[in-house]
Write an enzyme that holds these catalytic residues in place. Sequence first.
Site, mmCIF file in Angstrom:
data_model
loop_
_atom_site.group_PDB
_atom_site.id
_atom_site.type_symbol
_atom_site.label_atom_id
_atom_site.label_comp_id
_atom_site.label_asym_id
_atom_site.label_seq_id
_atom_site.Cartn_x
_atom_site.Cartn_y
_atom_site.Cartn_z
ATOM 1 N N GLY A 1 -6.576 -6.754 2.852
ATOM 2 C CA GLY A 1 -7.037 -7.621 3.930
ATOM 3 C C GLY A 1 -8.282 -8.398 3.526
ATOM 4 O O GLY A 1 -8.838 -8.198 2.437
ATOM 5 N N LYS A 42 9.825 -5.514 -1.839
ATOM 6 C CA LYS A 42 9.143 -4.229 -1.929
ATOM 7 C C LYS A 42 9.511 -3.530 -3.242
ATOM 8 O O LYS A 42 10.658 -3.586 -3.678
ATOM 9 C CB LYS A 42 9.580 -3.372 -0.733
ATOM 10 C CG LYS A 42 9.139 -1.912 -0.756
ATOM 11 C CD LYS A 42 7.802 -1.716 -0.112
ATOM 12 C CE LYS A 42 7.309 -0.278 -0.224
ATOM 13 N NZ LYS A 42 5.839 -0.196 -0.023
ATOM 14 N N SER A 44 4.303 -7.904 -2.698
ATOM 15 C CA SER A 44 5.351 -6.881 -2.629
ATOM 16 C C SER A 44 4.988 -5.828 -1.576
ATOM 17 O O SER A 44 3.835 -5.406 -1.482
ATOM 18 C CB SER A 44 5.495 -6.211 -3.992
ATOM 19 O OG SER A 44 6.355 -5.099 -3.901
ATOM 20 N N ASN A 99 -3.220 -5.641 -7.064
ATOM 21 C CA ASN A 99 -2.808 -4.695 -6.027
ATOM 22 C C ASN A 99 -3.995 -4.290 -5.140
ATOM 23 O O ASN A 99 -5.067 -4.900 -5.208
ATOM 24 C CB ASN A 99 -2.175 -3.462 -6.675
ATOM 25 C CG ASN A 99 -1.022 -2.909 -5.848
ATOM 26 O OD1 ASN A 99 -1.188 -2.621 -4.667
ATOM 27 N ND2 ASN A 99 0.147 -2.779 -6.445
ATOM 28 N N GLY A 107 -4.943 -10.800 -2.723
ATOM 29 C CA GLY A 107 -5.975 -9.921 -2.189
ATOM 30 C C GLY A 107 -6.743 -10.623 -1.084
ATOM 31 O O GLY A 107 -7.565 -11.491 -1.335
ATOM 32 N N GLY A 108 -6.414 -10.271 0.153
ATOM 33 C CA GLY A 108 -7.171 -10.805 1.276
ATOM 34 C C GLY A 108 -6.916 -12.265 1.579
ATOM 35 O O GLY A 108 -7.709 -12.900 2.254
ATOM 36 N N CYS A 117 0.503 0.966 -8.381
ATOM 37 C CA CYS A 117 0.600 1.576 -7.074
ATOM 38 C C CYS A 117 -0.332 2.780 -7.009
ATOM 39 O O CYS A 117 -0.232 3.707 -7.807
ATOM 40 C CB CYS A 117 2.023 2.004 -6.785
ATOM 41 S SG CYS A 117 2.113 2.703 -5.140
ATOM 42 N N THR A 133 -1.260 -8.287 3.708
ATOM 43 C CA THR A 133 -1.504 -7.689 5.009
ATOM 44 C C THR A 133 -1.428 -8.679 6.164
ATOM 45 O O THR A 133 -1.019 -8.327 7.266
ATOM 46 C CB THR A 133 -2.893 -7.022 4.997
ATOM 47 O OG1 THR A 133 -2.986 -6.202 3.837
ATOM 48 C CG2 THR A 133 -3.090 -6.153 6.218
HETATM 49 C C1 FMN Z 1 1.716 -1.541 3.602
HETATM 50 C C2 FMN Z 1 1.612 -2.068 2.221
HETATM 51 C C3 FMN Z 1 2.602 -1.800 1.303
HETATM 52 C C4 FMN Z 1 2.521 -2.274 0.021
HETATM 53 N N1 FMN Z 1 3.511 -2.004 -0.854
HETATM 54 C C5 FMN Z 1 3.441 -2.477 -2.117
HETATM 55 C C6 FMN Z 1 4.481 -2.251 -3.035
HETATM 56 O O1 FMN Z 1 5.478 -1.623 -2.725
HETATM 57 N N2 FMN Z 1 4.350 -2.752 -4.288
HETATM 58 C C7 FMN Z 1 3.264 -3.471 -4.676
HETATM 59 O O2 FMN Z 1 3.197 -3.910 -5.813
HETATM 60 N N3 FMN Z 1 2.269 -3.734 -3.820
HETATM 61 C C8 FMN Z 1 2.330 -3.248 -2.548
HETATM 62 N N4 FMN Z 1 1.316 -3.518 -1.664
HETATM 63 C C9 FMN Z 1 0.179 -4.346 -2.100
HETATM 64 C C10 FMN Z 1 0.329 -5.795 -1.686
HETATM 65 O O3 FMN Z 1 1.433 -6.404 -2.296
HETATM 66 C C11 FMN Z 1 -0.919 -6.594 -2.028
HETATM 67 O O4 FMN Z 1 -1.126 -6.486 -3.424
HETATM 68 C C12 FMN Z 1 -2.130 -6.062 -1.302
HETATM 69 O O5 FMN Z 1 -1.811 -5.802 0.025
HETATM 70 C C13 FMN Z 1 -3.324 -7.005 -1.377
HETATM 71 O O6 FMN Z 1 -3.087 -8.189 -0.679
HETATM 72 P P1 FMN Z 1 -3.580 -8.436 0.831
HETATM 73 O O7 FMN Z 1 -5.052 -8.175 0.848
HETATM 74 O O8 FMN Z 1 -3.227 -9.847 1.108
HETATM 75 O O9 FMN Z 1 -2.856 -7.479 1.682
HETATM 76 C C14 FMN Z 1 1.399 -3.039 -0.366
HETATM 77 C C15 FMN Z 1 0.410 -3.331 0.546
HETATM 78 C C16 FMN Z 1 0.492 -2.868 1.836
HETATM 79 C C17 FMN Z 1 -0.600 -3.193 2.804
#
Ligand code: FMN
Lengths: 278, 278, 312, 312
Positions: free
Chosen positions: C214, C43, C21, C189, C240-241, C127, C263
Amino acid sequence: MNIQSCLPKGAGFSVAENKCRIVSNEAVNEEYRLLIAEADDVALSARAGQFFHLLCPSVGGEKPFLRRPMSIYRVDPEAGRIGFLYKVTGKGTRALSSLRPDDTIDAMGPLGQGFSLPSGVRNVLMVGRGVGLATLAPLARLATKSEAAVTAVLSARRRDLLMSRQELENAGARVIEVTDEEGTSQPETLEALLCDLHAQLPFDFAATCGSNRLFQLVRSLCAEWNIPGETALEAFMGCGTGMCYACVVPTMDANGKEQYRRVCWDGPVFPISEALGW
Amino acid sequence: MNIQSCLPKGAGFSVAENKCRIVSNEAVNEEYRLLIAEADDVALSARAGQFFHLLCPSVGGEKPFLRRPMSIYRVDPEAGRIGFLYKVTGKGTRALSSLRPDDTIDAMGPLGQGFSLPSGVRNVLMVGRGVGLATLAPLARLATKSEAAVTAVLSARRRDLLMSRQELENAGARVIEVTDEEGTSQPETLEALLCDLHAQLPFDFAATCGSNRLFQLVRSLCAEWNIPGETALEAFMGCGTGMCYACVVPTMDANGKEQYRRVCWDGPVFPISEALGW
Amino acid sequence: MVDLSVSIGSLKLANPIMPGSGTMAEGLADIIDLDGLGAIVLKTITPDIRQGTLTPRVAEFNDATLFSIGIPSKGPDYFLNNTLPFYGRYKAPVVASVSADTVEDFGTLAAYISAPSIAAIEANISCPNLRAHGRAFGMDIEATAGVIAAMKRATDKPVWAKLTPNVGDIAAFAKAAEQAGADAIVTGNAILGMAVDAERMRPRLGNVIGGLTGSAVKPILLRMVHQCAQAVDIPIIGCGGITNGEDAVEYMLAGATAVQMGTVNFVHPGAMPEAVGWIEGYCRRHGVERVRDLTGAMSDTHAGQPKLKVTQ
Amino acid sequence: MVDLSVSIGSLKLANPIMPGSGTMAEGLADIIDLDGLGAIVLKTITPDIRQGTLTPRVAEFNDATLFSIGIPSKGPDYFLNNTLPFYGRYKAPVVASVSADTVEDFGTLAAYISAPSIAAIEANISCPNLRAHGRAFGMDIEATAGVIAAMKRATDKPVWAKLTPNVGDIAAFAKAAEQAGADAIVTGNAILGMAVDAERMRPRLGNVIGGLTGSAVKPILLRMVHQCAQAVDIPIIGCGGITNGEDAVEYMLAGATAVQMGTVNFVHPGAMPEAVGWIEGYCRRHGVERVRDLTGAMSDTHAGQPKLKVTQ
Ligand SMILES: Cc1cc2nc3c(=O)[nH]c(=O)nc-3n(C[C@H](O)[C@H](O)[C@H](O)COP(=O)(O)O)c2cc1C
Ligand SMILES: Cc1cc2nc3c(=O)[nH]c(=O)nc-3n(C[C@H](O)[C@H](O)[C@H](O)COP(=O)(O)OP(=O)(O)OC[C@H]3O[C@@H](n4cnc5c(N)ncnc54)[C@H](O)[C@@H]3O)c2cc1C
Ligand SMILES: Cc1cc2nc3c(=O)[nH]c(=O)nc-3n(C[C@H](O)[C@H](O)[C@H](O)COP(=O)(O)OP(=O)(O)OC[C@H]3O[C@@H](n4cnc5c(N)ncnc54)[C@H](O)[C@@H]3O)c2cc1C
Ligand SMILES: Cc1cc2nc3c(=O)[nH]c(=O)nc-3n(C[C@H](O)[C@H](O)[C@H](O)COP(=O)(O)O)c2cc1C
Ligand code: FES
Ligand code: FES
């Protein structure tokens, strides 16, 4: 030429992760370099004011994780090439400067909202400084193509840092250069100059980019002269594609309400009346 | 030559983070490369069986975070050079293979416990395979210097993968090569060969490295012949300097108690009677 | 032929890959075909209209980013009238994400947006940017259960509990969510982090604290997924990452049924469809006929055997 | 002339740099001059003799490592008879680190090793490898307070509480330790993580779960130090991903009085003395006369001014 792109293209995809072969990447002065790369049709559809989000290579353990936004400086559909004029400021641009001809760069784009010249515009004023000179160059080409006259005022600290004169003259613009070292670039001096030009032949559109002081000046002149204008803004970016909301800047919307807007998606070009400077 | 070392040296510091200029880094066969580098006095004090912990460069976003252990393959105090014979297996060694003459490598060492030839040894048997050939080469030099005879049995999959013959002959060793493709390298065949040699002129010390099967064979022969022997072990390493306890292997201590010992600190060379293979 | 489909409770996904999200928006449709995804996760929205946090909103590390965005939200009506119709053209199931200030508001919002075109609703109880120094519902086990229960009462849609990793015993939170009726657990998250500009002696982010995401966080969230998988019976969605198919497979082996990629979409918009392709190749290489057989198939020990029957 | 000294309660250190427990040993003395350090922190010992975890014990990422070592310990007598005398030749204060199976044993061990040459004792209540899936004293607020109280009763030496980051509200743990009498807080130990070998479908570590350390964790621990600094009055020693002087300054600006450097010692044994030099240069450049003035000097907001009077 698109060397490799794993993403579905054509059918409605307006943005591509273009893997472009680099043609050249030379210094144009002490601070700026010009990167020319081969590009495919999607990339060549870039319009003035749009940008690409460049994946910078990792060099010696330094890894620029996020892409870096760069305005399109030149689009040459005949040669199938695009160009970026960039300043080496940190690890991303330092990495860019390490690229050599025949290396590949991953340039995602074109992205964002470019300049939109109101139809019927006859006399365009452009005022730029620093990186702004890169952003404005293709606008001159756009304007002269639609048979408007273009006056481009280029500002810089020193004469040797001025750029784009040739690019703009090739596009048919009249070029005026002002510098700090010659004392011709202060807002007051510049205001007098611009009012003078406006008195001779009134501008009906103005664009500015690259300096907050110039932005403030041009915005007030637009209001005074009652003409439309546009400006390109900058912000730290995450995605460059409207998804992360990192690149927001405060803007005044059409109803006079202040709100955050995304530079990469709602901009980078905004009506000068809606922008609040930076 | 030590190009730059920010660490206090001399006065009791037996290990250094040597920044060494690379002299050459060439393939010796399909799998192995030989890296020769200039080294200062601390590095040149390396003894057979010791190793260096090499910082591998980051190449194109791949960053080998930890150092990589490499046995000292050659020490040439006159020329002021050290050499490593290595196999490209993963990202660290891949990065090593990208180094060019005049690049610098950060080689921390010498580290660990090397071979210790019992005094008075007259007839040394060495049996190595793969990387083991790198580790055993300097031992041959050590042995012939103390006027022992050396028989080096080199084992490999194919004849073109055999290495170190020249290095060992230069050191004054008699070299016997066995390979899988010729059917001369199986434990049984090898055992017969070694017993034969032992019958002609009894060995009074044996060393082995690089293969678990060879280790088992040599250990049982040492027991049978009632002679001392040593083996060099390998383990994934963190620090290489005895601090992290990542590189432990199960060993039998002198009292017959099984316990973990650190390859980097208590080894890499262990009495063959205390090692348990890997 | 590899069967890539997975089931999250009653919901069947064509493949196990979906965005996290807040890490995709309409712009992604300009670059890739969203129908290649297992699901489209939107989102987070809130009942009210929000601008989000102060700028700067992003700082960058070698292998991670620190974002502090808050929940810029145009509210539920904009969501129903603009966002949902946009995604109506895709056949991939659409998952909404909600956040609110009180337990009751989570329920009210879930009910309000339960349009037919929504396949499931994710509860973003995690969040990190909404409250002072990041305290969130998801750091309190009763609040976690309360939010899920309120949403389950308010809607018939499957409810996914997206946990925050900023807790001690993640498995206890997963269990609480399961007991409160959650149909799936998303773990999880972003991890709260901070960056300081030493030369300027100030925080790098406008909000001081942000969410670390990331590649760098993968070992932490992977561990949490493994812990959750041992604690609950409902499906776990790992997050996550994850940047490619191999990362996704690691999460599945550790116990995830599907995964979310975040990310990486900002840097490589093609990452999700590429991951689907890689997973298919992986399954073929390993003789795995159904991708769902990978879930929890890792051996329990380094020396042991995978818990997987393969056809080769 | 920059005054690099800092005080951790009654203990004065020549500079704010010391190793993290378990990341240096006698071998480091072969490479650098240990007298350049603010303190020498020794590997955790336990009352009993232990071999530590199964191998493999380390996995590597781009910017971090995952170690699972356990506490290989030769016991308190070896410590008193061999380890302590070795460090007796250095003038840098020596800090012991203890761990045990019960609250009482923490106290007993602390009393037993309170030799004159020990300057302080660190309580490793956070070691992630001792218990099944990493549950540790430090994840339980009463156990945290109990350990510190037991040690304070048992010894006159200053007691440092080394917190685990594997908790939700780190500041609450810092407060509990302060109330139990801790003389300083160390924030913190390694973050629990896991790595899976997708091709071999097995965990990369013998212990399955290990501690994530190195640069990648810095944003998380830095945030925790900031949170702890706002919650307690005793000094905080920052630890987590510090690889150079700049990282150390970031921690100090966020609220740390001193810092511990861990994994970097494995890769760059010269990192600690180099960091001391860098910090001195930094202070000179910024007109900071006493390095201790950096503690908490970061501005509260991105737009604000550092809370620091400089002489320039
Ligand atoms: C810019 C940004 C905005 C995000 N917005 C939300 C959000 O609105 N709701 C939510 O549950 N997670 C949000 N996240 C978290 C991501 O959904 C995800 O859980 C987190 O980025 C970890 O995964 P990744 O390491 O692959 O990025 C956001 C992450 C980023 C980087
Ligand atoms: C729409 C747009 C168009 C641009 N066009 C040009 C151009 O044509 N030529 C040019 O030289 N520069 C241009 N810039 C600025 C350029 O993106 C930055 O100089 C570049 O990102 C700096 O990266 P770095 O890693 O070298 O610097 P660093 O300072 O190391 O970057 C650190 C982080 O800050 C961000 N950042 C730093 N400065 C800026 C900035 N001014 N704007 C946005 N993000 C920044 C980087 O993206 C990165 O995430 C443009 C910026 C935007 C937003
Ligand atoms: C004391 C000692 C001496 C050695 N001497 C030599 C030598 O002279 N020549 C040579 O070719 N190789 C030698 N090795 C093995 C060499 O260290 C590994 O091949 C190398 O670390 C692999 O790194 P990589 O990044 O290329 O491989 P990867 O597989 O990508 O490495 C991943 C991780 O595993 C570790 N690792 C992988 N294989 C080994 C291994 N066999 N031993 C220890 N760690 C490993 C790496 O250090 C790294 O941490 C020696 C090992 C030890 C312990
Ligand atoms: C190999 C290794 C062993 C460790 N052993 C201990 C230990 O015995 N006691 C302890 O309190 N912390 C131990 N730690 C944790 C470190 O002291 C430190 O808290 C952690 O590594 C985070 O710092 P870093 O990111 O700088 O490495 C160990 C860490 C590593 C990597
Ligand atoms: S950079 Fe992500 S929304 Fe603009
Ligand atoms: S590698 Fe660290 S103790 Fe051997």
